[in-house]
Scaffold this motif. Structure first.
Motif, PDB file in Angstrom:
ATOM      1  N   PHE A   1      28.926  48.737  16.902  1.00  0.00           N
ATOM      2  CA  PHE A   1      27.555  49.523  16.787  1.00  0.00           C
ATOM      3  C   PHE A   1      27.199  49.286  15.421  1.00  0.00           C
ATOM      4  CE2 PHE A   1      25.219  53.434  16.293  1.00  0.00           C
ATOM      5  CZ  PHE A   1      24.152  53.031  17.178  1.00  0.00           C
ATOM      6  N   LYS A   2      25.846  48.626  15.492  1.00  0.00           N
ATOM      7  CA  LYS A   2      25.217  48.612  14.172  1.00  0.00           C
ATOM      8  C   LYS A   2      24.338  49.847  13.745  1.00  0.00           C
ATOM      9  CE  LYS A   2      23.852  46.226  10.247  1.00  0.00           C
ATOM     10  NZ  LYS A   2      24.897  45.756   9.381  1.00  0.00           N
ATOM     11  N   ALA A   3      24.612  50.785  12.932  1.00  0.00           N
ATOM     12  CA  ALA A   3      24.014  51.907  12.651  1.00  0.00           C
ATOM     13  C   ALA A   3      22.667  51.901  11.979  1.00  0.00           C
ATOM     14  CB  ALA A   3      24.853  52.938  11.850  1.00  0.00           C
ATOM     15  N   THR A   4      21.482  52.409  12.399  1.00  0.00           N
ATOM     16  CA  THR A   4      20.381  52.130  11.919  1.00  0.00           C
ATOM     17  C   THR A   4      20.004  53.435  10.754  1.00  0.00           C
ATOM     18  OG1 THR A   4      19.141  53.514  13.358  1.00  0.00           O
ATOM     19  CG2 THR A   4      19.139  51.163  13.768  1.00  0.00           C
ATOM     20  N   LYS A   5      19.000  53.478   9.905  1.00  0.00           N
ATOM     21  CA  LYS A   5      18.886  54.515   9.012  1.00  0.00           C
ATOM     22  C   LYS A   5      18.637  55.721   9.830  1.00  0.00           C
ATOM     23  CE  LYS A   5      16.624  53.876   4.625  1.00  0.00           C
ATOM     24  NZ  LYS A   5      15.593  53.557   3.647  1.00  0.00           N
ATOM     25  N   GLU A   6      18.006  55.559  10.861  1.00  0.00           N
ATOM     26  CA  GLU A   6      17.651  57.009  11.410  1.00  0.00           C
ATOM     27  C   GLU A   6      18.859  57.657  12.118  1.00  0.00           C
ATOM     28  OE1 GLU A   6      15.896  53.900  12.749  1.00  0.00           O
ATOM     29  OE2 GLU A   6      14.492  54.376  11.540  1.00  0.00           O
ATOM     30  N   ASP A   7      19.869  56.555  12.622  1.00  0.00           N
ATOM     31  CA  ASP A   7      21.220  57.263  13.215  1.00  0.00           C
ATOM     32  C   ASP A   7      21.958  57.719  11.888  1.00  0.00           C
ATOM     33  OD1 ASP A   7      20.728  56.170  15.618  1.00  0.00           O
ATOM     34  OD2 ASP A   7      21.518  54.357  15.002  1.00  0.00           O
ATOM     35  N   LYS A   8      21.834  57.142  10.658  1.00  0.00           N
ATOM     36  CA  LYS A   8      22.624  57.499   9.507  1.00  0.00           C
ATOM     37  C   LYS A   8      22.156  59.273   9.213  1.00  0.00           C
ATOM     38  CE  LYS A   8      23.931  53.283   7.770  1.00  0.00           C
ATOM     39  NZ  LYS A   8      23.797  52.497   6.571  1.00  0.00           N
ATOM     40  N   VAL A   9      20.904  59.351   9.135  1.00  0.00           N
ATOM     41  CA  VAL A   9      20.046  60.521   8.866  1.00  0.00           C
ATOM     42  C   VAL A   9      20.455  61.485   9.853  1.00  0.00           C
ATOM     43  CG1 VAL A   9      17.804  61.650   8.595  1.00  0.00           C
ATOM     44  CG2 VAL A   9      18.316  59.340   7.705  1.00  0.00           C
TER      45      VAL A   9
ATOM     46  N   LYS B   1      23.048  61.829  11.694  1.00  0.00           N
ATOM     47  CA  LYS B   1      24.500  61.923  11.557  1.00  0.00           C
ATOM     48  C   LYS B   1      24.762  63.125  10.462  1.00  0.00           C
ATOM     49  CE  LYS B   1      29.200  59.620  11.503  1.00  0.00           C
ATOM     50  NZ  LYS B   1      29.548  58.446  11.378  1.00  0.00           N
ATOM     51  N   LYS B   2      24.108  62.875   9.261  1.00  0.00           N
ATOM     52  CA  LYS B   2      24.153  63.671   8.389  1.00  0.00           C
ATOM     53  C   LYS B   2      23.568  65.179   8.525  1.00  0.00           C
ATOM     54  CE  LYS B   2      23.749  60.858   4.184  1.00  0.00           C
ATOM     55  NZ  LYS B   2      23.047  60.302   3.075  1.00  0.00           N
ATOM     56  N   ALA B   3      22.601  65.207   9.417  1.00  0.00           N
ATOM     57  CA  ALA B   3      21.967  66.493   9.876  1.00  0.00           C
ATOM     58  C   ALA B   3      22.983  67.186  10.739  1.00  0.00           C
ATOM     59  CB  ALA B   3      20.524  66.064  10.564  1.00  0.00           C
ATOM     60  N   VAL B   4      23.503  66.516  11.703  1.00  0.00           N
ATOM     61  CA  VAL B   4      24.715  66.999  12.698  1.00  0.00           C
ATOM     62  C   VAL B   4      25.912  67.610  11.575  1.00  0.00           C
ATOM     63  CG1 VAL B   4      26.166  66.434  14.312  1.00  0.00           C
ATOM     64  CG2 VAL B   4      23.841  65.481  14.604  1.00  0.00           C
ATOM     65  N   SER B   5      26.403  66.573  10.828  1.00  0.00           N
ATOM     66  CA  SER B   5      27.522  67.128   9.770  1.00  0.00           C
ATOM     67  C   SER B   5      26.939  68.598   9.140  1.00  0.00           C
ATOM     68  CB  SER B   5      27.839  66.219   9.072  1.00  0.00           C
ATOM     69  OG  SER B   5      27.001  65.788   7.957  1.00  0.00           O
TER      70      SER B   5
END
Length: 176
Positions: A130-138, A140-144
């Protein structure tokens, strides 16, 4: 313990739990294409799954209803009829294989893979990453961050509860 003329393995279970065990293993096999279980269970499930695939080859409404009754899972029954059975349309049986893989460390039970004969474990192992996009990373950070906040709030709540409990105990002991 006599084993002559015994038609089924009982697995030290009454009929209801035994049926539930076999249904669960059959549903897992249909869903994943391969399961890891004990050799005795694999051999017993193989009997039932072979009959289910043969029944699924008919593909009529009655066959689907019988499969739903046996599997207690409509999705698995439809999966047998639509995906599994067509793969074996030219085959008259022997849809599964049992591959022994040694003993389980905990209780030294003989373990095995039960899989459909056309199962390709190389294709399953080489799933596209699965290739994470910029939105996915953002996201993920918000969830953490949210998880950290709730963890901090939970520890604060625990500390407050502990303080109240200790005060209550102290008051109780003082009144004695």
């Amino acid at each position: 313990m006599a084993s002559h003329r015994r038609l089924v393995k009982h697995f030290s279970r009454k009929s209801g739990p035994r049926k539930a065990l076999l249904r669960g293993l059959m549903n897992s096999l249909v869903e994943h294409g391969r399961i890891k279980t004990t050799v005795a269970r694999a051999k017993e499930v193989r009997r039932h799954i072979e009959k289910a695939v043969t029944l699924g080859k008919k593909g009529d409404l009655n066959s689907i209803r019988l499969l739903v009754a046996r599997l207690a899972n409509k999705d698995a029954a439809l999966d047998i009829v639509k995906n599994v059975s067509p793969r074996f349309k030219d085959r008259n049986g022997g849809y599964t294989r049992v591959i022994k893989i040694g003993r389980r460390p905990g209780d030294t039970a003989e373990m095995a893979f039960l899989e459909f004969v056309d199962y390709d474990f190389k294709a399953k192992a080489a799933k596209p990453a699965f290739k994470a996009t910029k939105e996915d990373k953002v996201a993920k950070k918000a969830v953490s961050k949210a998880k950290k906040k709730t963890a901090v709030a939970a520890t604060k709540a625990k500390k407050t509860v502990r303080k109240i409990q200790s005060k209550s105990r102290a008051a109780m002991h003082a009144s004695r």
